[in-house]
Design an enzyme around this catalytic site. Structure first.
Site, PDB file in Angstrom:
ATOM      1  N   GLU A   1      -1.764 -36.203  28.676  1.00 52.13           N
ATOM      2  CA  GLU A   1      -2.494 -35.083  28.158  1.00 52.13           C
ATOM      3  C   GLU A   1      -3.821 -35.755  27.894  1.00 52.13           C
ATOM      4  OE1 GLU A   1      -0.381 -32.779  25.177  1.00 52.13           O
ATOM      5  OE2 GLU A   1       1.202 -31.894  26.807  1.00 52.13           O
TER       6      GLU A   1
ATOM      7  N   SER B   1       5.749   8.716  14.086  1.00 56.27           N
ATOM      8  CA  SER B   1       7.142   8.605  14.177  1.00 56.27           C
ATOM      9  C   SER B   1       8.136   9.278  15.154  1.00 56.27           C
ATOM     10  CB  SER B   1       8.002   9.320  12.750  1.00 56.27           C
ATOM     11  OG  SER B   1       8.948   8.799  12.507  1.00 56.27           O
TER      12      SER B   1
ATOM     13  N   HIS C   1      14.000   5.764  16.250  1.00 53.03           N
ATOM     14  CA  HIS C   1      15.166   6.195  15.927  1.00 53.03           C
ATOM     15  C   HIS C   1      15.958   6.592  17.131  1.00 53.03           C
ATOM     16  CE1 HIS C   1      12.357   7.295  12.358  1.00 53.03           C
ATOM     17  NE2 HIS C   1      13.394   6.612  11.918  1.00 53.03           N
TER      18      HIS C   1
ATOM     19  N   GLN D   1      12.760  15.272  12.380  1.00 53.10           N
ATOM     20  CA  GLN D   1      11.631  14.328  12.754  1.00 53.10           C
ATOM     21  C   GLN D   1      10.328  15.157  12.984  1.00 53.10           C
ATOM     22  OE1 GLN D   1      12.387  10.998  13.074  1.00 53.10           O
ATOM     23  NE2 GLN D   1      10.182  10.800  13.342  1.00 53.10           N
TER      24      GLN D   1
ATOM     25  N   TYR E   1       0.721  -1.185  -0.056  1.00 55.97           N
ATOM     26  CA  TYR E   1      -0.089   0.015  -0.066  1.00 55.97           C
ATOM     27  C   TYR E   1       0.754   1.267   0.137  1.00 55.97           C
ATOM     28  CZ  TYR E   1      -3.835   3.196   0.594  1.00 55.97           C
ATOM     29  OH  TYR E   1      -4.851   4.059   0.570  1.00 55.97           O
TER      30      TYR E   1
END
Lengths: 430, 430
Positions: free
Chosen positions: A415, A237, A328, A259, A130
């Protein structure tokens, strides 16, 4: 300006916890709408795609127009400057080399009991990528998503990108061709995600969908998960710069703003042991904002989510970094490697003063699709492994089955799974 | 009995597509309830845990009882048979050896431009392991989840397991100790997931939650995802046995039933080129069901979801296998390796007649937590990588920045991100 925290002051723990838990995501409730769109694409296929594209993208398409033609990509390339195409080619080459080294090893061996075992990695059959239209339509993201898929060996990479009113970003098409994308469709939104997941007459379905998008795309990806794989849902971000008194405040300020210009809810944080640096960076941010084209966005981000945290010593910063788990992390100190070695949680680390994060966004080689919103505590950036899967392999010879069988029988019975026990026992005449 | 499909007959494509899309999951809508429980645990912590445990597990606890004490684990071990404990120890050892080989490599190198780059893998700080109470409380699953976490190096592995009316499965506690689980809490349901994700006074929060559970647990995991990592949401289990005329029909039937006894919505499929084998397996299933303790469950699964698919040649089976993407694939043919090499989509492959899937469930070494419901098209079984994350690392020296900077500046500007461009340019005096 950004808030200031001082680790040496009372109340720091609380202020830091508040910073950690600050909600930056605007969660629109679009799930109802998305569900209806997906159901409609399942029911009506291409017709639904065409209707939604008319409604949302103001674009009239015939079924044969859904796919972007080769001649259009030729024309798009011709529109791009040589300088930018060369930069894209350099980026593609470096991303490819970095990701080739991530290709995993198969393993197969036979142990002393006669059990042959191991695993095999295979590429996914097909992947959908996308790409947002408009402002966030980044050619670099096309490379970062498509190149690892191709390095993994995915035979069919399909890109979808909305083209509102027919507007296409030529660099996005050029990047797609460069990265080896096999098919491009001019559709977007939840309808494009539905087409990739379920298929229509024009769009064959894929095994996994990756790439960023708006709230509708994110909700659609969550909803089709299971039918197909999806990558992480990216949040806003963030960068954390860890710097000492030797760092250049203008450079640090430029990195914080790089940023912040992404998004009013992006987050830039400086952690330093130097009050003088803190002051100088704050002043430099103010100064640089005056001439930055995206000053409004970057200023809002810095004001609302930015922070400067003073610590007694850089070593005290490490636990804070690990709790923030930044997407970052830039370390601009005298011995960045020593500090980096102590960090557990970070999506990516940029070492030293000559490694601004923007290098990693474009041409460094590592992927720029990274875990946001503290998810670096438990997840990794995008890589080749996201486009492959591992099949485990096991083979017993008769002797190996004799050696292992009794333990399997005992555990099956413990089990309450007698059928499990019998599937072993019947082969051993037990 | 199970349905029969014949690839050589008209209408096969449709019948196979119907088999592929058959919904086996019962989706209970429990999201409302789960949301309320999670919010309550966030608000009231241990008090909420204690209230829900009283209500759902009919068990009164004080805060200091939430955690299982060492003496209780001692006592549990003492209740287990030597044979079963030895079998568990063998299983643990083999799982550990297999998963040790999965530990990934770090990478770091410097290229000709002076760029140092690579990545580093680190273990998650902490992991929560959900273990169901009651019927599905499997000690083998404790090993399969906890051992890879410990092999990855996770320092803190926390197990939660509901103990309705105080009932504990002693083998589950023994398996937890064997696997190195660090803390055990006697809580379950959405409240346990909430405690692991957000923490309470008694339960420190974790970074990721793994392990199977009921609809409430699955819904809670989906809801806390983002706050913490989660593993895949497991669906009903399935096996596909690919067999030729040489296969032993009794053994094949036992394997189909071992899968079917798990759950009425488990799925067992035989694909074969031998009509005689198909008939013989069908008869053997009927015969073996007569004495199987879980005949009711296994019979329902075989009747409702079981299938026998006849193909002209085994090679024709491969595309069908890839579309089904089975969790477990057994290949009981003359040359199983040759067929296995052609398969793209399978969670795990069991080669030859002496490798019943039950060996892999317990003592083979590979993980038994595998992708279900066709998700082997895009995902892998649980492994060491699920408990680690990768941090990318980049360092430019001044020369490297000069070499790469102009391309980063060009791409930043082409994307309208002048702040990105400036963060590079300011270091190059451009």
């Amino acid at each position: 300006m950004a808030q200031r925290l001082d680790a040496r002051e009372a109340g720091f723990a609380q202020a830091f916890a508040a910073l950690l838990s600050a909600k930056r995501e605007v969660s629109e409730d679009v799930d109802q709408a998305v569900r209806a769109i997906i159901d409609d694409v399942i029911a009506r296929g291409d017709d639904a795609l065409i209707d939604y594209t008319r409604r949302f993208d103001h674009l009239d398409l015939r079924p044969e127009d859904l796919r972007v033609r080769d001649e259009e990509i030729d024309a798009a390339e011709a529109q791009c400057s040589r300088e930018t195409l060369d930069a894209l080619a350099l980026a593609k080459e470096r991303i490819e080399i970095y990701h080739r080294a991530q290709r995993p090893q198969d393993s197969m061996s036979t142990d002393s009991l006669g059990v042959t075992l191991g695993w095999r990695w295979t590429a996914l059959e097909s992947v959908g990528l996308y790409v947002p239209g408009g402002r966030a339509s980044y050619p670099s993201s096309v490379l970062m998503n498509a190149v690892p898929a191709k390095v993994a060996g995915v035979p069919r990479v399909v890109m979808v990108v909305p083209t509102p009113r027919g507007e296409t970003n030529p660099l996005v098409l050029a990047a797609a061709r460069l990265a080896g994308v096999d098919e491009i469709f001019r559709i977007g939104g939840a309808q494009a995600v539905a087409a990739l997941a379920y298929g229509t007459a024009s769009v064959a379905p894929v095994s996994k969908i990756v790439g960023p998008g708006n709230a509708y795309v994110a909700a659609a990806k969550r909803r089709v998960f299971g039918q197909v794989g999806i990558d992480m849902i990216a949040g806003p971000s963030e960068v954390l710069v860890l710097a000492d008194a030797h760092a250049n405040p203008d450079w640090v300020a430029a990195d914080l703003l790089a940023q912040a210009e992404h998004d009013p809810v992006a987050q830039s944080i400086l952690v330093t042991d130097s009050p003088a640096l803190a002051d100088a960076v704050e002043a430099a941010v103010r100064r640089q904002l005056e001439t930055l084209p995206k000053a409004e966005i970057a200023g809002a981000s810095w004001r609302d989510y930015g922070a400067i945290i003073l610590v007694e010593s850089l070593r005290d910063a490490i636990p804070l970094v690990d709790r923030l788990a930044p997407e970052h992390l830039e370390i601009e100190t005298q011995d960045p490697e020593a500090l980096a070695a102590k960090v557990r949680n970070a999506g990516s680390i940029f070492l030293g003063s000559h490694t601004p994060e923007a290098i990693g966004d474009y041409v460094g080689g590592p992927n720029h699709v990274l875990p946001t919103a503290r998810s670096a505590r438990f997840s990794s950036g995008l890589g080749v492994l996201d486009f492959m899967k591992r099949t485990s392999i096991l083979k017993c010879d008769p002797g190996a089955l004799r050696a292992l069988g009794p333990a399997a029988i005992a555990l099956g019975r413990s089990e309450g799974l007698e059928g499990h026990a019998r599937s072993v026992a019947i082969r051993l005449n037990l």
